[in-house]
Design an enzyme around this catalytic site. Structure first.
Site, PDB file in Angstrom:
ATOM      1  N   PRO A 243       0.913  -1.178  -0.073  1.00  0.00           N
ATOM      2  CA  PRO A 243       0.004   0.045  -0.012  1.00  0.00           C
ATOM      3  C   PRO A 243       0.659   1.323   0.108  1.00  0.00           C
ATOM      4  O   PRO A 243       0.774   2.139   0.926  1.00  0.00           O
ATOM      5  CB  PRO A 243      -0.725  -0.274   1.143  1.00  0.00           C
ATOM      6  CG  PRO A 243      -0.019  -0.947   2.388  1.00  0.00           C
ATOM      7  CD  PRO A 243       0.794  -2.013   1.295  1.00  0.00           C
ATOM      8  N   CYS A 244       1.477   1.642  -1.222  1.00  0.00           N
ATOM      9  CA  CYS A 244       2.370   2.911  -1.248  1.00  0.00           C
ATOM     10  C   CYS A 244       1.457   4.040  -1.221  1.00  0.00           C
ATOM     11  O   CYS A 244       1.729   5.073  -0.889  1.00  0.00           O
ATOM     12  CB  CYS A 244       3.160   2.730  -2.420  1.00  0.00           C
ATOM     13  SG  CYS A 244       2.129   2.720  -4.179  1.00  0.00           S
TER      14      CYS A 244
END
Ligand SMILES: [Zn+2]
Length: 355
Positions: A319-320
């Site tokens: 989850p950047c």
């Protein structure tokens, strides 16, 4: 012409398009300089003169080079979701790729052969039999990679003779199986439709290698880079990690919570460190680049953290999008800032519903 490592040899492609060989669907696109149009290998239009033909590994690259898609073979048509009963057949194929499926076999199992053909062509851009063949070749190449002989690998995959196997591998890989051994790992590729648009997913047995929105700039370059790093070819299809990703995304978009599934990112030790940190940011929360850097014990490296965050190729699963600027602004996102906002809102709403 400049050829990329993922394209078969030019002579192989010229022969494939003159024979409209469906085994090459998805392996290359060809453009004709005199008409300005690009096509799939199996296009039914009149065969072009070889000197006017230019090859591309992806439709996007043909587009960017200024060619327009053929109206007859529709080379840019996206793969679409396949009906559940066809999904069952696909799973059966993957479980036993050596099994033969004649039209009579399909009917006996309750399938309509023409529906099967249409669905496979629409979803994967290849015929049912080409799909089966690429699975069989995948099985055989894995057997080869495990160190067994050509004959045994071919027979294990359901070929009747070593030479039948050799010619099938040569047709697809442009190299006989002995030489393909080192360079023919397989990456399954599939499109996953989401409320934010279609995504491209690549995975091998190690897990998901790439998950990106299909409109991401430089996507084909990333695919080529992954092929180069893994010495692998991309074949349309499904495998266990892709099915897990599809289920995980369904669940994520309906609940805001992402189930944990196997990812196998490719990057430098520093990038891998940053990406594994991202996996520990809970849904509904965010971190700033400088917080991430501080938590990793490298407080002055927030710019490098930002770059590593931005080079994540496995969107959503890693989850950047949960990393933002210190002032709370969303900063950038490879899939576009509006998607980043949407994702964070989805996760925050889900958290609020739970608390
Ligand atoms: Zn065409």
């Amino acid at each position: 012409m400049h050829t990329t490592p993922t394209l078969p040899a030019r002579s192989v492609m010229l022969r494939a398009l003159s024979e409209r060989d469906s085994r090459f669907e998805g392996q290359f696109f060809f453009a004709v300089r005199t008409t300005g149009v690009f096509c799939r290998p199996t296009c039914r239009s009149r065969a072009p003169r070889p000197e006017n033909v230019q090859f591309f590994p992806t439709a996007a690259e043909a587009y960017r080079a200024g060619f327009r898609p053929c109206r007859r073979c529709r080379p840019t048509e996206a793969a679409t979701a396949i009906p559940p009963e066809i999904g069952k057949l696909r799973d059966a194929l993957e479980a036993a790729p050596e099994q033969r499926w004649s039209d009579a076999d399909l009917c006996a199992a309750g399938y309509d052969p023409s529906t099967v053909r249409r669905c496979f062509r629409r979803a994967y851009g290849v015929t049912f039999h080409a799909y089966r063949r690429s699975l069989r070749i995948g099985t055989a190449l894995r057997t080869l990679q495990s160190g067994r002989g050509v004959l045994e690998a071919g027979l294990a995959a359901g070929y009747e003779s070593a030479s039948g196997f050799a010619s099938a591998v040569r047709a697809i890989a442009g190299a006989p199986p002995g030489r393909a051994r080192a360079s023919m790992a397989q990456l399954a590729s599939s499109q996953i439709d989401t409320p934010l648009g279609p995504m491209l997913a690549l995975a091998d047995d190690a897990g998901v290698r790439l998950l990106e929105f299909t409109d991401r700039r430089g996507l084909d370059r990333e695919c080529r880079e992954i092929c180069r790093r893994l010495q692998a070819r991309i074949l349309p299809g499904e495998n266990a990690p892709l099915r897990a990703a599809r289920r995980a995304l369904d669940r994520y978009f309906s609940t805001g919570a992402m189930p944990e599934i196997a990812t196998a990112p490719i990057g430098s030790p520093f990038q891998l460190r940053v990406w594994s940190y991202l996996l520990n940011i809970p849904a509904g929360e965010t971190r700033s680049y400088s917080q991430v850097a501080a938590d990793l014990g490298i407080p002055r490296a927030s710019r490098a953290v930002g770059r590593a965050n931005g080079s994540n190729r496995i969107a959503l699963l890693i989850p950047c999008h949960r990393v933002i600027a210190s002032d709370g602004s969303l900063s950038g996102y490879s899939g576009g800032v509006s998607r980043k906002r949407w994702l964070l809102q989805l996760e925050q709403r889900a958290q609020q519903a739970h608390s």
